[in-house]
Design an enzyme around this catalytic site. Sequence first.
Site, short mmCIF file in Angstrom:
data_model
loop_
_atom_site.label_atom_id
_atom_site.label_comp_id
_atom_site.label_asym_id
_atom_site.label_seq_id
_atom_site.Cartn_x
_atom_site.Cartn_y
_atom_site.Cartn_z
CB THR A 267 -0.93 0.03 1.22
OG1 THR A 267 -0.15 -0.06 2.41
CG2 THR A 267 -1.90 -1.12 1.18
CB CYS A 268 4.18 2.05 1.41
SG CYS A 268 5.33 3.42 1.56
CG PHE A 269 6.11 1.35 -2.47
CD1 PHE A 269 6.32 0.25 -1.66
CD2 PHE A 269 6.91 2.46 -2.31
CE1 PHE A 269 7.34 0.24 -0.73
CE2 PHE A 269 7.94 2.46 -1.38
CZ PHE A 269 8.16 1.34 -0.59
#
Length: 541
Positions: free
Chosen positions: A507-509
Amino acid sequence: KPFDFFEIQVYGTTIQVQCPKDGNPGQYFQCQINAEDIIHDTKAMKYNNNNLVRTVCAKDLKFRWMNNSKTDDAIVDQSLEEDDIVFVRHLTFQEGKDKRLPTGILSLVSATEATFNSTIEDDETKKEKKASGDDEKSTVVTFNTISDVQVKPLEEKLRWFHAVCKDLGGGGNCQKDGNNLIKLVIRREHLMQDSIKAVMSMGKEHLRMPWCIEFIHEPGVDWGGVTREWFQLVSQQLFNPKNNGLWVCSPNNPMNLAINPSSASACDVDYLLYFRFAGRLLGRALFDQQIVKGGHLASYLYKHFLGLPITMQDLADYDYDFYVALRKLRDIDDFSELFLDFTVTEQQDDSKPTSVEIITGGCNKSVTKHNLKEYYRALLQYRVLERTKLQTTELVLGFLDVIPEAPLAIFDSNELESTLCGLPIIDVEDWKANTVYSGAFSTGKEEPVQWFWEIVTVDFDNEQRSRLLQFVTGSSGVSLSGFASLGGFVLEGDTTASTDRFPKARTCFNRLIMPCYKTKDELLSKFKTAISLSLVGFGMN
């Protein structure tokens, strides 16, 4: 051990039993169970691959979480597996000085220690029950009904939920009941001030009655449209982190909000009152089928509302870099040069950094290889509750001022966010235009890529697209500027992964990693399962 509680299964029902004072491992003992305590045909709610299921304890008819693994090694060992670092919020209600504002103590307990109401009664039928002696008469919702509803599609869940809300007080606006309503008179130029004053002056019974919104000096009649506008305007101001100091954006996704630990000093008003109001606004929106704008919260806050287990994955969903840094500690053998103890450093605004203990005596306890799991547990508790305990308590209390606990048990955190914030009409063409391909998918013309876009466009309905988006980005919606605001969506093909594996997400990327499936049916099956279990986290086997 003597006096420990444990569960046994009797006809598919969980019964809580206490070990005798002279009990020892390997010893047999007999216990008596009343026949009426046996609850037949209740369906346990499976939570995730932590082997947790939610069932009803016959002793008090409350929901509780139970470890359903065949062995309890995961609970008693000191390995660094994250699956058994699981907490659930526990709320002890108390009477406040003002009857309209009950108080409570919010804490985190191990999942198997948490309880959650499984029935509700309304005040009027309680009175009738007391007069008639009929115990069944006052029950609005029972655990058997919840057990049946929780496995249904979201649309059917909402239909049942709003029928319960109608039984509890009606909800709605003056279109529905002109003779029994609460009128909120609001000045547009003092929108927040008037709204907070009106909503916070209400007791529980008024929070569930039909509302009618009137803007002063405006001829509009509230047949639903004025109420919708009021919810939109208030929520846009309340959940805008730039408007006040109540919220901070997730490092992973600027659309997801968490409580600002410095809100006491950053907000120039009664900040706890604002959080209580925010909880009531969200609860009323759910009760009254309204949409809030900008109210996408961190996953663990929705789980506090619902009494769902919180894990290290919730920490990763909110702050992936911090989570990765914690995981790297597992590879270190000698901690002596790190000078790491059970404290964290906090800084409010321009003040000097201060050291905060995350356990009692934490400044005198060094982190070692042997107590690293204890350090993880303490940090998780601190980040998802202790850091903002006063604010979170008021937020949850405000939400439960409107919605009783029991009917909330049918939702997972994804469903609650989608219901409150709305299922966006996702523009698949815009999604495609802002997708970057990686790994085995270098051109975007590979067959699995074509199958992926076919299932997103044709096979998935809007709810499933929303769940897929939430699975990959951590949020079920995008901003008004579309997918470009995400900074790029990455679809990566993994040639090393077996095709019997599920897709994974970072989810961070905003990165979706999937095996090179051999058929469209196989791809469709894996994705349907993945998004239906996305409240668990990512990297499922």
